[in-house]
Design a protein around this motif. Sequence first.
Motif, PDB file in Angstrom:
ATOM      1  N   LEU A 141       0.813  -1.211   0.000  1.00  0.00           N
ATOM      2  CA  LEU A 141       0.000   0.000   0.000  1.00  0.00           C
ATOM      3  C   LEU A 141       0.850   1.266   0.000  1.00  0.00           C
ATOM      4  O   LEU A 141       0.491   2.252  -0.632  1.00  0.00           O
ATOM      5  CB  LEU A 141      -0.923   0.027   1.221  1.00  0.00           C
ATOM      6  CG  LEU A 141      -1.956  -1.087   1.311  1.00  0.00           C
ATOM      7  CD1 LEU A 141      -2.725  -0.962   2.614  1.00  0.00           C
ATOM      8  CD2 LEU A 141      -2.889  -1.054   0.121  1.00  0.00           C
ATOM      9  N   PHE A 142       1.974   1.245   0.725  1.00  0.00           N
ATOM     10  CA  PHE A 142       2.801   2.440   0.835  1.00  0.00           C
ATOM     11  C   PHE A 142       4.242   2.050   1.104  1.00  0.00           C
ATOM     12  O   PHE A 142       4.522   1.207   1.960  1.00  0.00           O
ATOM     13  CB  PHE A 142       2.294   3.340   1.970  1.00  0.00           C
ATOM     14  CG  PHE A 142       3.008   4.654   2.072  1.00  0.00           C
ATOM     15  CD1 PHE A 142       2.771   5.663   1.152  1.00  0.00           C
ATOM     16  CD2 PHE A 142       3.931   4.884   3.077  1.00  0.00           C
ATOM     17  CE1 PHE A 142       3.440   6.876   1.231  1.00  0.00           C
ATOM     18  CE2 PHE A 142       4.599   6.092   3.177  1.00  0.00           C
ATOM     19  CZ  PHE A 142       4.355   7.090   2.243  1.00  0.00           C
ATOM     20  N   ASP A 143       5.154   2.681   0.377  1.00  0.00           N
ATOM     21  CA  ASP A 143       6.586   2.441   0.527  1.00  0.00           C
ATOM     22  C   ASP A 143       7.236   3.779   0.879  1.00  0.00           C
ATOM     23  O   ASP A 143       7.238   4.713   0.070  1.00  0.00           O
ATOM     24  CB  ASP A 143       7.148   1.889  -0.779  1.00  0.00           C
ATOM     25  CG  ASP A 143       8.625   1.556  -0.706  1.00  0.00           C
ATOM     26  OD1 ASP A 143       9.371   2.205   0.055  1.00  0.00           O
ATOM     27  OD2 ASP A 143       9.034   0.636  -1.433  1.00  0.00           O
ATOM     28  N   PHE A 144       7.751   3.894   2.090  1.00  0.00           N
ATOM     29  CA  PHE A 144       8.350   5.147   2.553  1.00  0.00           C
ATOM     30  C   PHE A 144       9.480   5.611   1.641  1.00  0.00           C
ATOM     31  O   PHE A 144       9.539   6.774   1.250  1.00  0.00           O
ATOM     32  CB  PHE A 144       8.885   4.997   3.991  1.00  0.00           C
ATOM     33  CG  PHE A 144       7.829   5.092   5.043  1.00  0.00           C
ATOM     34  CD1 PHE A 144       7.614   6.275   5.738  1.00  0.00           C
ATOM     35  CD2 PHE A 144       7.041   3.995   5.374  1.00  0.00           C
ATOM     36  CE1 PHE A 144       6.644   6.367   6.712  1.00  0.00           C
ATOM     37  CE2 PHE A 144       6.069   4.067   6.347  1.00  0.00           C
ATOM     38  CZ  PHE A 144       5.869   5.264   7.018  1.00  0.00           C
ATOM     39  N   ARG A 145      10.417   4.743   1.319  1.00  0.00           N
ATOM     40  CA  ARG A 145      11.574   5.117   0.497  1.00  0.00           C
ATOM     41  C   ARG A 145      11.143   5.547  -0.900  1.00  0.00           C
ATOM     42  O   ARG A 145      11.657   6.514  -1.441  1.00  0.00           O
ATOM     43  CB  ARG A 145      12.578   3.970   0.405  1.00  0.00           C
ATOM     44  CG  ARG A 145      13.439   3.816   1.626  1.00  0.00           C
ATOM     45  CD  ARG A 145      14.510   4.862   1.647  1.00  0.00           C
ATOM     46  NE  ARG A 145      15.210   4.809   2.929  1.00  0.00           N
ATOM     47  CZ  ARG A 145      16.093   5.671   3.317  1.00  0.00           C
ATOM     48  NH1 ARG A 145      16.431   6.664   2.530  1.00  0.00           N
ATOM     49  NH2 ARG A 145      16.663   5.572   4.480  1.00  0.00           N
ATOM     50  N   ALA A 146      10.180   4.826  -1.500  1.00  0.00           N
ATOM     51  CA  ALA A 146       9.697   5.179  -2.836  1.00  0.00           C
ATOM     52  C   ALA A 146       9.041   6.559  -2.821  1.00  0.00           C
ATOM     53  O   ALA A 146       9.069   7.274  -3.817  1.00  0.00           O
ATOM     54  CB  ALA A 146       8.716   4.130  -3.347  1.00  0.00           C
ATOM     55  N   ALA A 147       8.480   6.949  -1.662  1.00  0.00           N
ATOM     56  CA  ALA A 147       7.853   8.265  -1.518  1.00  0.00           C
ATOM     57  C   ALA A 147       8.866   9.332  -1.109  1.00  0.00           C
ATOM     58  O   ALA A 147       8.504  10.493  -0.906  1.00  0.00           O
ATOM     59  CB  ALA A 147       6.725   8.192  -0.488  1.00  0.00           C
ATOM     60  N   GLY A 148      10.143   8.940  -0.964  1.00  0.00           N
ATOM     61  CA  GLY A 148      11.181   9.902  -0.591  1.00  0.00           C
ATOM     62  C   GLY A 148      11.215  10.235   0.887  1.00  0.00           C
ATOM     63  O   GLY A 148      11.736  11.274   1.280  1.00  0.00           O
ATOM     64  N   ILE A 149      10.669   9.350   1.718  1.00  0.00           N
ATOM     65  CA  ILE A 149      10.601   9.592   3.161  1.00  0.00           C
ATOM     66  C   ILE A 149      11.535   8.627   3.885  1.00  0.00           C
ATOM     67  O   ILE A 149      11.485   7.419   3.654  1.00  0.00           O
ATOM     68  CB  ILE A 149       9.160   9.372   3.686  1.00  0.00           C
ATOM     69  CG1 ILE A 149       8.192  10.319   2.986  1.00  0.00           C
ATOM     70  CG2 ILE A 149       9.099   9.533   5.197  1.00  0.00           C
ATOM     71  CD1 ILE A 149       6.732   9.988   3.238  1.00  0.00           C
ATOM     72  N   ASP A 150      12.382   9.151   4.755  1.00  0.00           N
ATOM     73  CA  ASP A 150      13.219   8.311   5.608  1.00  0.00           C
ATOM     74  C   ASP A 150      12.364   7.914   6.813  1.00  0.00           C
ATOM     75  O   ASP A 150      12.072   8.746   7.667  1.00  0.00           O
ATOM     76  CB  ASP A 150      14.456   9.080   6.057  1.00  0.00           C
ATOM     77  CG  ASP A 150      15.375   8.266   6.955  1.00  0.00           C
ATOM     78  OD1 ASP A 150      15.034   7.108   7.293  1.00  0.00           O
ATOM     79  OD2 ASP A 150      16.435   8.795   7.329  1.00  0.00           O
ATOM     80  N   PRO A 151      11.967   6.648   6.915  1.00  0.00           N
ATOM     81  CA  PRO A 151      11.041   6.256   7.972  1.00  0.00           C
ATOM     82  C   PRO A 151      11.673   6.134   9.353  1.00  0.00           C
ATOM     83  O   PRO A 151      10.964   6.096  10.347  1.00  0.00           O
ATOM     84  CB  PRO A 151      10.549   4.887   7.506  1.00  0.00           C
ATOM     85  CG  PRO A 151      11.701   4.331   6.738  1.00  0.00           C
ATOM     86  CD  PRO A 151      12.324   5.525   6.051  1.00  0.00           C
ATOM     87  N   GLN A 152      13.009   6.068   9.408  1.00  0.00           N
ATOM     88  CA  GLN A 152      13.713   5.736  10.642  1.00  0.00           C
ATOM     89  C   GLN A 152      13.304   4.317  11.058  1.00  0.00           C
ATOM     90  O   GLN A 152      12.878   3.537  10.245  1.00  0.00           O
ATOM     91  CB  GLN A 152      13.452   6.788  11.722  1.00  0.00           C
ATOM     92  CG  GLN A 152      14.058   8.139  11.392  1.00  0.00           C
ATOM     93  CD  GLN A 152      15.568   8.097  11.299  1.00  0.00           C
ATOM     94  OE1 GLN A 152      16.259   7.640  12.194  1.00  0.00           O
ATOM     95  NE2 GLN A 152      16.097   8.567  10.185  1.00  0.00           N
ATOM     96  N   CYS A 153      13.451   3.986  12.317  1.00  0.00           N
ATOM     97  CA  CYS A 153      13.174   2.619  12.796  1.00  0.00           C
ATOM     98  C   CYS A 153      11.712   2.538  13.251  1.00  0.00           C
ATOM     99  O   CYS A 153      11.407   2.657  14.436  1.00  0.00           O
ATOM    100  CB  CYS A 153      14.118   2.269  13.937  1.00  0.00           C
ATOM    101  SG  CYS A 153      13.951   0.556  14.469  1.00  0.00           S
ATOM    102  N   VAL A 154      10.804   2.352  12.283  1.00  0.00           N
ATOM    103  CA  VAL A 154       9.380   2.358  12.601  1.00  0.00           C
ATOM    104  C   VAL A 154       9.029   1.178  13.500  1.00  0.00           C
ATOM    105  O   VAL A 154       9.519   0.076  13.339  1.00  0.00           O
ATOM    106  CB  VAL A 154       8.497   2.380  11.341  1.00  0.00           C
ATOM    107  CG1 VAL A 154       8.634   3.691  10.601  1.00  0.00           C
ATOM    108  CG2 VAL A 154       8.793   1.213  10.420  1.00  0.00           C
ATOM    109  N   GLU A 155       8.165   1.460  14.464  1.00  0.00           N
ATOM    110  CA  GLU A 155       7.773   0.461  15.452  1.00  0.00           C
ATOM    111  C   GLU A 155       6.267   0.251  15.540  1.00  0.00           C
ATOM    112  O   GLU A 155       5.829  -0.821  15.915  1.00  0.00           O
ATOM    113  CB  GLU A 155       8.265   0.872  16.844  1.00  0.00           C
ATOM    114  CG  GLU A 155       9.755   0.937  16.990  1.00  0.00           C
ATOM    115  CD  GLU A 155      10.428  -0.426  17.034  1.00  0.00           C
ATOM    116  OE1 GLU A 155       9.735  -1.454  17.142  1.00  0.00           O
ATOM    117  OE2 GLU A 155      11.661  -0.459  16.960  1.00  0.00           O
ATOM    118  N   GLY A 156       5.465   1.277  15.236  1.00  0.00           N
ATOM    119  CA  GLY A 156       4.035   1.151  15.459  1.00  0.00           C
ATOM    120  C   GLY A 156       3.219   1.909  14.437  1.00  0.00           C
ATOM    121  O   GLY A 156       3.698   2.822  13.773  1.00  0.00           O
ATOM    122  N   ILE A 157       1.947   1.497  14.317  1.00  0.00           N
ATOM    123  CA  ILE A 157       0.997   2.137  13.402  1.00  0.00           C
ATOM    124  C   ILE A 157      -0.380   2.127  14.054  1.00  0.00           C
ATOM    125  O   ILE A 157      -0.745   1.169  14.740  1.00  0.00           O
ATOM    126  CB  ILE A 157       0.979   1.412  12.032  1.00  0.00           C
ATOM    127  CG1 ILE A 157       0.097   2.153  11.023  1.00  0.00           C
ATOM    128  CG2 ILE A 157       0.540  -0.023  12.181  1.00  0.00           C
ATOM    129  CD1 ILE A 157       0.209   1.589   9.612  1.00  0.00           C
TER     130      ILE A 157
END
Length: 126
Positions: free
Chosen positions: A64-80
Motif C-alpha cells: 500500500l505504501f513504501d516510505f523510500r519510494a515516496a522519498g521519506i526516511d522512515p527511521q526505525c518504525v515500530e508502530g501504526i
Amino acid sequence: MPAATGISEILADGADRFLTLERSMIPNVGFTARIYSTSTAGATPVTGAAVAPANATPMSKELLFDFRAAGIDPQCVEGITRGPTVNGQRTLVVVSDNNFGVVGKTMFHLLAVDSGFPGVGTGSAG
C-alpha cells in the motif's frame, strides 16, 4: 541486501484484514519501511501446527505504501495506528524510535490516506 527485515506492527481491520508494517535496515542505505494490506481470508489455517504444510496457501499481501519510494526516511518504525481526521481526510500515524540512542530518531509520521485505502475503516477490529 537488508541486514534485518521484519514486521514491527500489525493493525487489525476486521476479522481477517490487517495493515502490516514491515521494516528493514540496509547497510549504507539506512531504514526502509512499507505498509501492506494483508488478509487471512483463503489462507490455510496453521494454528497449533509445528510446521506449515508444504501445500499451504499463504496470507495475501498487497503493498500500500513504501516510505523510500515516496522519498521519506522512515527511521526505525515500530508502530501504526489510525490517526485523526485532518481537513476531512483520514490519517494513519506511524511511530519510530531511536533504539535507546544507538541508531535512528524518535519521530511520528502522519500519513493522509484516500477513503478507499484499506485499514482505515470506521469499524472496530474483530
